[in-house]
Design an enzyme around this catalytic site. Sequence first.
Site, short mmCIF file in Angstrom:
data_model
loop_
_atom_site.label_atom_id
_atom_site.label_comp_id
_atom_site.label_asym_id
_atom_site.label_seq_id
_atom_site.Cartn_x
_atom_site.Cartn_y
_atom_site.Cartn_z
N HIS A 27 0.86 -1.19 0.00
CA HIS A 27 0.00 0.00 0.00
C HIS A 27 0.89 1.24 0.00
CE1 HIS A 27 -4.18 1.57 1.04
NE2 HIS A 27 -3.43 2.66 0.96
N HIS A 29 1.24 4.73 -2.40
CA HIS A 29 0.71 5.52 -3.51
C HIS A 29 1.82 6.18 -4.31
CE1 HIS A 29 -3.63 5.30 -2.54
NE2 HIS A 29 -3.19 5.14 -1.29
N ASP A 31 1.65 8.75 -6.30
CA ASP A 31 1.61 10.21 -6.21
C ASP A 31 1.79 10.71 -4.79
OD1 ASP A 31 -0.82 9.14 -5.48
OD2 ASP A 31 -2.03 10.75 -6.33
N GLY A 188 -9.71 7.72 -2.41
CA GLY A 188 -10.27 9.05 -2.27
C GLY A 188 -11.12 9.14 -1.02
N HIS A 215 -9.84 0.45 -0.53
CA HIS A 215 -9.71 1.33 0.63
C HIS A 215 -11.02 1.25 1.43
CE1 HIS A 215 -6.25 3.22 -1.34
NE2 HIS A 215 -6.03 3.90 -0.23
N GLU A 218 -11.14 3.27 6.95
CA GLU A 218 -10.21 4.33 7.35
C GLU A 218 -11.01 5.54 7.85
OE1 GLU A 218 -6.40 6.89 5.61
OE2 GLU A 218 -7.86 6.03 4.21
N ASP A 306 1.83 3.89 2.96
CA ASP A 306 0.74 4.68 2.39
C ASP A 306 1.28 5.77 1.48
OD1 ASP A 306 -1.86 5.37 1.84
OD2 ASP A 306 -2.28 6.29 3.75
#
Length: 367
Positions: A27, A29, A31, A188, A215, A218, A306
């Site tokens: 996990h 990302h 970006d 998102g 996801h 959370e 993350d």
Amino acid sequence: MTTELFPVPYGVAPHDPLLSLPKCSLHDHLDGGLRPQTIVELADEIGHDLPAADADGLRAWFQESCDSGDLVRYLAPFEHTTAVMQTSGGLQRVAREWVLDQVADGVVYAEARWAPEQHTADGLTLDETVEAVQAGLDDGIAAAALEGKTIMARQIVTAMRHADRSEEIARLALRHRDNGVAGFDIAGAEAGFPPSRHQAAFDLLHRENFPVTIHAGEAAGPESIWEALQLCHAQRIGHGVRLLEDSEISDADPKLGRLSAWVLDQQVPLELCPSSNLQTGAATSIADHPINWLKSRGFNITVNPDNRLMSGTSMTREMRRLVDEAGWDTDDLMWVSVNALESSFLDFDSRLGLLDDIVLPGYERVS
């Protein structure tokens, strides 16, 4: 242009013995893990204004902005990273450096999670964005190999849960399943955008035997996890930190809820991200993070960074915090690393090869 091939991860001591442990990152990302100097250079090329002029100032701004205690506010600074990832060259550079940074962190298998729909503002097609990222991953793997380093990397193609393009993105993932795309996700703002909103995409992927991680748990509670698993066929849960809200947790007589018991019994992999959870308010401290209770009960937990830039972290730093602040030891770290590799979207033979040849021997050397 940044020249250091394998920079020591931010916040990690160069001689930390945890740095050399073989790791598996599920996990992470794309970006959310750019090098600050890369953002500065790419922003200058396209004329994008940044909130800080130099790499150190930019790194500090990202971390401060993301320490909000709120997921929506945590996601806002991504406008600056995605802005410099709108060309094939920008995407390829970011993906290449993403791999090299994994190698520097001791990672031997990594899944780059990112949303192609956020990278078409300058005219790239969705397919072109995926091809550019794959070219960058391949370049990074090749550069690492020239230095005698082994890493395998795959893409997790993500749809934005507040948009209505999930079926289109699912078909994109399927088109590239034989060219580096190993799985699908939605990401998102979670609250108000449940997984079932994208049911058609998940049903399509299920029919096509394509791996899914979602996801969930959370910013929303157990109901989000339940939908991800029972309606949308997820094989893994991204975060899942709020899973225990359906249970009665006490030292004397803990009682698992139906969902938690099912997740435990089925050994559903949980992609936990301790430092990130502190920033978004999903946990209050590393010592009290639900990951510790989940570990004690035998849930299939994995440790992940993350967003390395936003959280000022890495796989090694996550492990160091768990050791220093929650009392974990090397056996615990080996366990979650094996969990992660066995839960990865890598083919079985490759998983077995990494496990036998690199991961287990790597931990045996320090045990």
